[in-house]
Design an enzyme around this catalytic site. Sequence first.
Site, short mmCIF file in Angstrom:
data_model
loop_
_atom_site.label_atom_id
_atom_site.label_comp_id
_atom_site.label_asym_id
_atom_site.label_seq_id
_atom_site.Cartn_x
_atom_site.Cartn_y
_atom_site.Cartn_z
N PHE A 93 21.76 26.07 4.44
CA PHE A 93 20.47 25.42 4.64
C PHE A 93 19.35 26.45 4.68
O PHE A 93 19.42 27.44 5.42
CB PHE A 93 20.52 24.64 5.96
CG PHE A 93 19.36 23.74 6.21
CD1 PHE A 93 19.19 22.59 5.49
CD2 PHE A 93 18.45 24.04 7.22
CE1 PHE A 93 18.13 21.74 5.75
CE2 PHE A 93 17.38 23.20 7.49
CZ PHE A 93 17.22 22.05 6.75
N SER A 161 27.65 28.11 5.89
CA SER A 161 26.88 27.18 6.70
C SER A 161 26.96 25.76 6.10
O SER A 161 28.05 25.24 5.94
CB SER A 161 25.44 27.68 6.81
OG SER A 161 24.73 26.98 7.82
N MET A 162 25.84 25.15 5.72
CA MET A 162 25.93 23.85 5.08
C MET A 162 26.68 23.94 3.76
O MET A 162 27.28 22.95 3.32
CB MET A 162 24.54 23.24 4.87
CG MET A 162 23.95 22.62 6.09
SD MET A 162 22.59 21.52 5.65
CE MET A 162 21.96 21.11 7.27
N TRP A 186 28.99 24.40 8.59
CA TRP A 186 28.21 23.45 9.39
C TRP A 186 28.34 22.09 8.76
O TRP A 186 28.08 21.91 7.56
CB TRP A 186 26.75 23.87 9.44
CG TRP A 186 25.87 23.04 10.34
CD1 TRP A 186 25.48 23.35 11.62
CD2 TRP A 186 25.27 21.78 10.04
NE1 TRP A 186 24.68 22.35 12.12
CE2 TRP A 186 24.52 21.36 11.19
CE3 TRP A 186 25.28 20.94 8.93
CZ2 TRP A 186 23.81 20.17 11.23
CZ3 TRP A 186 24.57 19.74 8.97
CH2 TRP A 186 23.85 19.36 10.12
N ASP A 207 27.51 32.30 17.51
CA ASP A 207 26.80 31.42 16.58
C ASP A 207 26.23 30.23 17.34
O ASP A 207 26.98 29.44 17.92
CB ASP A 207 27.76 30.95 15.49
CG ASP A 207 27.09 30.18 14.36
OD1 ASP A 207 25.93 29.77 14.52
OD2 ASP A 207 27.76 29.98 13.33
N HIS A 239 25.26 33.50 13.57
CA HIS A 239 25.61 32.59 12.48
C HIS A 239 25.85 33.32 11.16
O HIS A 239 26.64 32.86 10.33
CB HIS A 239 24.49 31.57 12.33
CG HIS A 239 24.74 30.50 11.32
ND1 HIS A 239 25.84 29.67 11.38
CD2 HIS A 239 24.02 30.11 10.22
CE1 HIS A 239 25.80 28.81 10.37
NE2 HIS A 239 24.72 29.06 9.66
#
Length: 291
Positions: A93, A161-162, A186, A207, A239
């Site tokens: 993201f 992540s995303m 995520w 994170d 993160h």
Amino acid sequence: MSSKTIQWLRIAPFVAAIAVSLGVVTPSHAADNPYEKGPNPTEASVTAEKGSFAIAEAPAPSGASNKFNKGTVYYPTATDQGTFGAVAVAPGFTNPESIISWLGPRLASQGFVVITLETNTTLDLPESRGDQLLGALDWLTTQSQYKDRIDPTRTAVVGFSMGGGGALRAAEDRPALKATVGLAPWEPYSAWQKVTTPTLLIGAADDVIAPTGAHSEPFYDHLTNARDKAYLEYNFGNHFKPVEANATNTKFTLSWLKRFVDNDTRYDQFLCPGPSKSAEFQEYRNTCPLG
């Protein structure tokens, strides 16, 4: 049986050993696995910034496919090694392609065709990122100028992540994928029982964007039908620790892809039993032995 025949039988094993050492013939395990690429791996080779293959890179321009935005393709230039597995990589993201671009040359130089993505928008949610990962693989294997270099039956996805959530979404939608890697993944959704693809997750203890207790750890627990799975957690780092271009992330991501995309059991040694709890690692869980 003549004396000459008996003499030859006695020395034949020594002749064979010399032939292998000189490169006249190859060890039998190479013939058993046509997907095996590169020399025998070592700790130095799996943590290196560059593998044994010379590579080239080229843009995957906007408009190449309506299934993803654009990206960069990295590929081995060798034409005498058969076909290679393909890997698509997505950022997270608000992140540009550059945050995951280091994976392109590192993986390609180890024997993969890799596409790193610039997503449609930096705000795309995991489901969209998963669709784009699959779209990129479809373009690579069926439409791109690199398709003849690729074995379309051996593909994988990696995401941060995303993008990591997107990689899991892609694996859920396409069980034929050979491997999935989520770097600080995520995704609010965590019921991954439909995923059968071998899946590696890497998280970090500090994170606060994708806390491991709310993302990576329950993801691992809910991958109840994955053929194989592993979870590595750094004992420190935020993160962005799992997406750093460091030796540990290289080692585990590469070894996972080699093991399951190339079916290369030479890489088992770097995954099983794996690291113990230490100053660097909070924990490592896995389904060893791998199979």
